[in-house]
Design a protein around this motif. Structure first.
Motif, short mmCIF file in Angstrom:
data_model
loop_
_atom_site.label_atom_id
_atom_site.label_comp_id
_atom_site.label_asym_id
_atom_site.label_seq_id
_atom_site.Cartn_x
_atom_site.Cartn_y
_atom_site.Cartn_z
N ALA A 75 43.87 40.74 57.59
CA ALA A 75 45.05 41.20 56.86
C ALA A 75 45.83 40.01 56.32
CB ALA A 75 45.92 42.05 57.80
N PHE A 76 46.04 39.04 57.16
CA PHE A 76 46.88 37.90 56.78
C PHE A 76 46.22 37.02 55.72
CE2 PHE A 76 48.76 33.70 57.25
CZ PHE A 76 50.11 34.01 57.30
N LEU A 77 44.95 36.70 55.95
CA LEU A 77 44.29 35.73 55.07
C LEU A 77 43.67 36.39 53.85
CD1 LEU A 77 42.59 33.57 57.84
CD2 LEU A 77 44.61 32.97 56.53
N LEU A 78 42.84 37.40 54.10
CA LEU A 78 42.06 37.95 52.98
C LEU A 78 42.86 38.97 52.17
CD1 LEU A 78 38.62 38.38 54.76
CD2 LEU A 78 39.42 36.48 53.36
N ASN A 79 43.70 39.73 52.86
CA ASN A 79 44.40 40.80 52.15
C ASN A 79 45.78 40.38 51.65
OD1 ASN A 79 42.16 42.19 52.83
ND2 ASN A 79 43.11 43.41 54.44
N TRP A 80 46.28 39.25 52.15
CA TRP A 80 47.58 38.80 51.64
C TRP A 80 47.48 37.40 51.02
CZ3 TRP A 80 51.35 35.20 53.91
CH2 TRP A 80 52.53 35.14 53.15
N ALA A 81 47.10 36.40 51.84
CA ALA A 81 47.12 35.02 51.33
C ALA A 81 46.19 34.85 50.12
CB ALA A 81 46.72 34.06 52.44
N GLN A 82 45.09 35.58 50.12
CA GLN A 82 44.15 35.47 48.99
C GLN A 82 44.83 35.87 47.68
OE1 GLN A 82 41.02 34.34 48.63
NE2 GLN A 82 40.97 34.99 46.47
N HIS A 83 45.80 36.80 47.75
CA HIS A 83 46.42 37.31 46.53
C HIS A 83 47.70 36.58 46.16
CE1 HIS A 83 43.41 40.33 46.72
NE2 HIS A 83 43.86 40.82 47.86
N LEU A 84 48.03 35.53 46.88
CA LEU A 84 49.21 34.74 46.50
C LEU A 84 48.92 34.05 45.17
CD1 LEU A 84 50.19 33.17 49.95
CD2 LEU A 84 51.42 34.95 48.69
N PRO A 85 49.96 33.77 44.39
CA PRO A 85 49.72 33.19 43.06
C PRO A 85 48.87 31.92 43.10
CG PRO A 85 52.02 33.79 43.31
CD PRO A 85 51.39 33.99 44.65
N ALA A 86 48.01 31.78 42.08
CA ALA A 86 47.15 30.60 42.02
C ALA A 86 47.96 29.35 41.70
CB ALA A 86 46.06 30.82 40.97
N ASP A 87 48.95 29.53 40.82
CA ASP A 87 49.75 28.37 40.43
C ASP A 87 50.65 27.92 41.59
OD1 ASP A 87 51.06 26.52 38.57
OD2 ASP A 87 52.80 27.86 38.88
N PRO A 88 50.57 26.65 41.98
CA PRO A 88 51.31 26.22 43.18
C PRO A 88 52.82 26.36 43.06
CG PRO A 88 50.24 24.35 42.08
CD PRO A 88 49.74 25.58 41.41
N THR A 89 53.36 26.14 41.84
CA THR A 89 54.82 26.24 41.69
C THR A 89 55.25 27.70 41.83
OG1 THR A 89 54.55 24.46 40.09
CG2 THR A 89 56.72 25.51 40.20
N THR A 90 54.52 28.59 41.19
CA THR A 90 54.85 30.01 41.29
C THR A 90 54.72 30.48 42.74
OG1 THR A 90 53.68 30.17 39.19
CG2 THR A 90 54.40 32.23 40.18
N ARG A 91 53.67 29.96 43.42
CA ARG A 91 53.45 30.36 44.82
C ARG A 91 54.60 29.90 45.70
NH1 ARG A 91 48.53 28.42 45.39
NH2 ARG A 91 48.88 26.65 46.76
#
Lengths: 593, 399
Positions: A110-126
């Motif tokens: 849940a934490f890694l694949l279902n949430w962290a994976q979908h965090l923005p690719a751009d580091p500033t936006t993230r």
């Protein structure tokens, strides 16, 4: 290496000391000896190995098949992906971990694949999206309230007893979210609203609260592709991490697991700090990120932080999966092992036996126990040793051929010395001595490690360990009524039980620890060997580990001189003659260095 | 050790060359790119026979250097001769290459140097054994470094990784694994369940020396490794205590207090890899499918059941090793039969003991403290946590 016994003139005493040491080393490891003991060991190890693999037959598919206890998925994962962590060269654990993921696999997913994976690719936006988490106060309790507030903006339990599964949570409605955010952005926070807002915002200015509202909204948007149950697990994990401190060594080091996780999610490599051991961080490339997060989900370690993936193991069972082909292969293996035990084409069949032994062990490591370790050691050394040079069909064939050739040579009046030498007995060999020494030294390692490691256990000090072995209802023969009655008898007579347990514990500890030292003294060796035989017979009978005991006895055989073996096998005349040839491997020359 | 021969190799040389050529043909398929299951099988057979021919030549002429050179080449080439799906054999190929090369060097060296080289190899070998025996639990840093950086391939390849810490620090209890297999509703809408427990004596003793039984005991041992100091929050403890409430509550074990002693979280490998594999295996076993052959398995609950070793004092008062209360079940979760995934990681009973205990019979009033369940069976009732946890299923009827 020279085999000189006298000190050459002109040598200093230290040179002479080195020479004597070299000579002693040479005698110990390389003085040619009769391979009869190795032949006997091969017969025994071969028979036991055959038995072990014959016993696999009813379980062949359950242990080694693709749908066995360790199925193909597990076996492949352990073989190809198993994580070996890096060696840490400093006192910090930062070199090993850039993130400590959730303990539970579902929560990790849940934490890694279902949430962290979908965090923005751009580091500033993230970083902007996670600003709310980054700005939480360092106090764990206050930060926990902040997390609870954010959680309530996204999901609501269906009932008070809800647990983090998708069935028990629902997404908060837009109205519920607006209502809660409205409390945060009120010009003045009323006392009645305070229990719905985290304490750290109560005294903040409206402008600051509006900033927080904006950042928390950005944060909850990162969960738009995550299910309610998974969102609950994300918060569950973040909450737990808040409470786990890390001893930071530098100002830039994280102070808690929560901070370490945030650093992982938002950090970027800095070109002027190539040795920054806090990274690597969450990859910006989504495909690379998926691979990294999938590996962490499985192995709890970032693949970029591990020293190596996979293991150096092989097995034909990884590749033979058809049941009929498995049966045919298994039958072939049994034939090879029988030939090895008989000593036919031993150089080939020993190597094939060893490959087969490892193939069974490596395919289903989960069913392996100490017995397999001993079997592997025995077969490994016997593969290197000239174990087919005595007490084997190879030897019998060699003698038969030599007899034929001898008669022919006599008829033709040719020299007969070669054939007579073959008929006189197995050829002494330096390799036989070398491998026998390896057997012996390895056996001493086993005993020393086993004995010394027992000293860590209180039960070995208070002598309860023996009781724990033979009253163990799954291992020992208490399932058989006469043995059960014996155990009850002991329980009813404490003095008898205590005496037996003390004798057993002291005997085991003494033998295992003293053996590696005392067995090298020729006068004590027979006692040590007999002691070992008694120990392993006891283990076999009282603890039920019969085959383990048998393999230990095979290894112990390496201490038996070949002439003793020959005497046992009523090859007495040959044994007497062989006294003329160099000393047997088990007899150590007394050496002064 | 034999004298070195460098003269022509004769028939055995041709044999070894034949072996090398056979392996070469297998490797040629890789170069050409022909792939099919038949070609793959043929390549495996070719490599096997090629290696066998080279092996026979070496066996017959162990002191011919050129044969070792051919063997080294053959072992190296076999890596490419084997089809890609036989990838684990690249390890064996590498091992063979190194072994043949070392053998060749040893044969080529003069006797004195040969002994020196053999001694160096032996010291390296036992250095590896030393790093393995000092490896478990909290190893010295030097052992870790040597084990990871130097010896890992060697020890893994030869399976010499055991530390020989037998019965150390002390002998402990063994475990069984109990699987509660719940089926989906059948065609008539009836739901049913069955049990599978292992290992069991004498059912699993299929050979005279009981090896098959001990193999199964080894399997359950893989589930025994647990995290020594897991985080047990107040919320978790509260949830466990709540689960003990009510008529069908899962009791707490009064002998294992404080409560933390009743919580055993398996290690990551046991939880996330081994247990799911075991579940998938049980779900696929033909003997555990629904009798109608159609109805699928809905879920599988797993318990690791520690079988206590009775202290002499308990035996003396009449307790017996196979009394129901000697089994200490720990709930490992409910799993999806297809994927082996844990269905509810938030289950309040997850990794907690689900005890089977005797409790005073309420109908008997005050019971003298010296009464025991064995001697005064009417004074006690058996509370079976597992039965309650599985909705009343009688696990004593397990297969």
């Amino acid at each position: 290496m020279a085999n000189q016994s006298s000190q050459p003139s002109g040598l200093s005493s230290s040179e002479s000391g080195w020479r004597r040491a070299a000579q002693a080393w040479n005698n110990f490891f390389f003085k040619p000896s009769d391979p009869t003991t190795l032949g006997l060991m091969r017969i025994c190890a071969g028979i036991f190995t055959l038995y072990v693999h014959l016993a696999h037959t009813p379980d062949l598919y359950h242990f080694f098949g693709p749908k066995g206890w360790a199925d193909h998925e597990l076996a492949t994962a352990l073989r190809k992906e198993y994580a070996t962590p890096h060696v840490t060269w400093t006192w910090s654990d930062q070199q090993s971990y850039n993130i400590v993921p959730p303990m539970e696999r579902r929560v990790r997913q849940a934490f890694l694949l279902n949430w962290a994976q979908h965090l923005p690719a751009d580091p500033t936006t993230r970083r902007e999206a996670l600003e709310y988490l980054l700005s939480l106060p360092p106090n764990a309790a206050h930060a926990g309230e902040g997390l609870a507030f954010a959680e309530y903006l996204v999901i609501r339990p269906k009932s008070e007893t809800s647990r983090p599964t998708s069935d028990n949570y629902r997404l908060a409605t837009e109205e519920e979210r607006r209502q809660l955010l409205g409390l945060l952005t009120k010009p003045t926070i009323e006392p009645v609203d305070k229990n719905q807002l985290p304490a750290f915002v109560h005294d903040l200015t409206l402008e600051r609260r509006q900033q927080i509202a904006s950042s928390v909204e950005r944060f909850v948007k990162t969960m738009s592709r995550t299910s309610p149950g998974d969102i609950a697990m994300v918060f569950l994990h973040l909450n737990q991490q808040l409470t786990i401190p890390i001893s930071a060594r530098r100002e830039t080091d994280p102070r808690s697991e929560f901070q370490r996780t945030m650093l992982f999610l938002t950090g970027q490599p800095e070109p002027n700090q190539p040795d920054d051991d806090r990274g690597p961080f969450l990859p910006n490339n989504l495909e690379e990120r998926r691979q990294v997060l999938e590996y962490i989900t499985k192995w709890m370690l970032d693949p970029r932080k591990v020293y190596a993936q996979g293991q150096y193991i092989f097995s034909f069972w990884f590749h033979i999966t058809d049941p009929r082909l498995m049966a045919v292969t298994h039958a072939g293996v049994l034939v090879v092992m029988a030939l090895f035990a008989l000593g036919l084409w031993t150089r080939i069949t020993s190597a094939l036996t060893w490959i087969a032994v490892l193939s069974y062990i490596n395919r289903c490591h989960q069913m392996v126990f100490g017995m397999d370790t001993m079997m592997n050691i025995a077969v490994f050394y016997l593969t290197i040793a000239p174990s087919g040079a005595a007490l084997s069909l190879d030897r019998w064939l060699e003698k038969r051929r030599a007899l034929r050739e001898l008669e022919k040579a006599r008829r033709d009046r040719r020299p007969t010395a070669t054939w007579e030498a073959i008929l006189a007995g197995p050829r002494p060999s330096a390799l036989a001595t070398f491998v026998t020494r390896c057997f012996q030294i390895h056996f001493c390692f086993i005993y020393a490690a086993s004995g010394l490691s027992k000293l860590k256990g209180p039960a070995w000090w208070n002598h309860q360990a023996i009781w724990n072995t033979f009253a163990n209802p799954e291992f020992s023969p208490v399932v058989f009524e006469p043995f059960m009655q014996f155990v009850i008898l002991l329980a009813q007579h404490r003095w008898l039980a205590e005496i037996l347990m003390s004798l057993g514990a002291v005997y085991t500890l003494f033998l295992e620890i003293a053996f590696p030292f005392l067995v090298w003294r020729p006068v004590l060796r027979p006692y040590m060997v007999v002691g070992g035989i008694l120990l392993h017979t006891g283990i076999a009978l009282l603890m039920g580990l019969t085959v383990f005991g048998l393999f230990m006895l095979v290894l112990l055989m390496s201490f038996i001189p070949p002439e003793t073996v020959q005497r046992w096998l009523e090859l007495g005349t040959k044994a007497k003659e062989s006294k003329a040839v160099p000393a047997p491997p088990a007899r150590i020359d007394s050496v002064r260095v | 050790m034999n004298a070195t021969h460098t003269e022509p190799m004769g028939v055995y040389g041709r044999l070894a060359l034949g072996g090398l050529a056979t392996i070469g043909i297998a490797a040629l398929f890789e170069v050409v790119g022909w792939t099919s299951s038949t070609i793959s099988a043929a390549r495996v057979v070719l490599v096997f026979f090629g290696a066998l021919l080279v092996g026979i030549a070496l066996w017959k002429r162990p002191s011919y250097i050129r044969l070792y050179m051919l063997a080294t080449a053959a072992a190296f080439l076999s890596r490419f001769g084997m089809p890609a799906e036989w990838d684990s054999f690249s390890v064996l190929s590498g091992l063979g290459t190194i072994a043949a090369a070392i053998g060749g060097v040893l044969v080529a060296l003069p006797e004195g140097y040969r002994k020196l080289a053999a001694s160096a190899i032996m010291l390296f070998h036992f250095g590896g054994i030393l790093s393995a025996v000092t490896g478990p639990l909290s190893p010295p840093w030097l052992s870790t470094v040597a084990g990871i950086l130097v010896y890992r391939p060697y020890l893994q390849c030869l399976y010499l990784t055991n530390a020989y810490h037998f019965y150390s620090p002390e002998p402990g209890p063994a475990s069984q694994a109990w699987f509660f297999i719940k089926y989906k509703p059948d065609a008539n809408g009836v739901t049913s369940a069955t049990w599978y427990k292992f290992p069991r004596r004498p059912q699993d003793m299929t050979d005279p020396l009981m090896l098959s039984y001990y193999r199964r005991l080894s399997l359950t041992m893989r589930l025994e490794d647990y995290i020594p100091n897991p985080i047990i929050t107040d919320q978790m403890k509260k949830a466990r205590v709540l689960a003990a409430q009510g008529e069908n509550g899962i009791p707490l074990h009064f002998e294992y207090m404080p409560l933390e002693r009743q919580y055993r979280m398996p290690t990551d490998v046991a939880r996330d890899l081994i247990l799911p594999s075991f579940v998938r295996h049980v779900a696929r076993r033909p003997d555990l499918q629904h009798p109608d052959g159609q109805t699928k398995i809905e879920s599988i609950k797993v318990y690791r059941v520690e079988h206590r070793i009775l202290a002499p004092t308990l035996l003396e008062v009449g307790m017996r090793p196979y009394d129901p209360t000697t089994y200490l079940p720990y709930y490992l979760g409910e799993f999806d039969p297809e994927t082996g995934e844990l269905l509810d990681p938030g289950d309040p009973l997850l990794y907690w003991m689900v005890p089977i205990i005797y409790a005073p019979n309420p109908a008997k009033g005050d019971i003298p403290p010296w009464h025991t369940p064995r001697k005064n069976p009417d004074d006690f009732i058996l509370i079976d946590g597992v039965r309650r946890h599985t909705g009343g299923s009688d696990h004593t009827l397990a297969k």
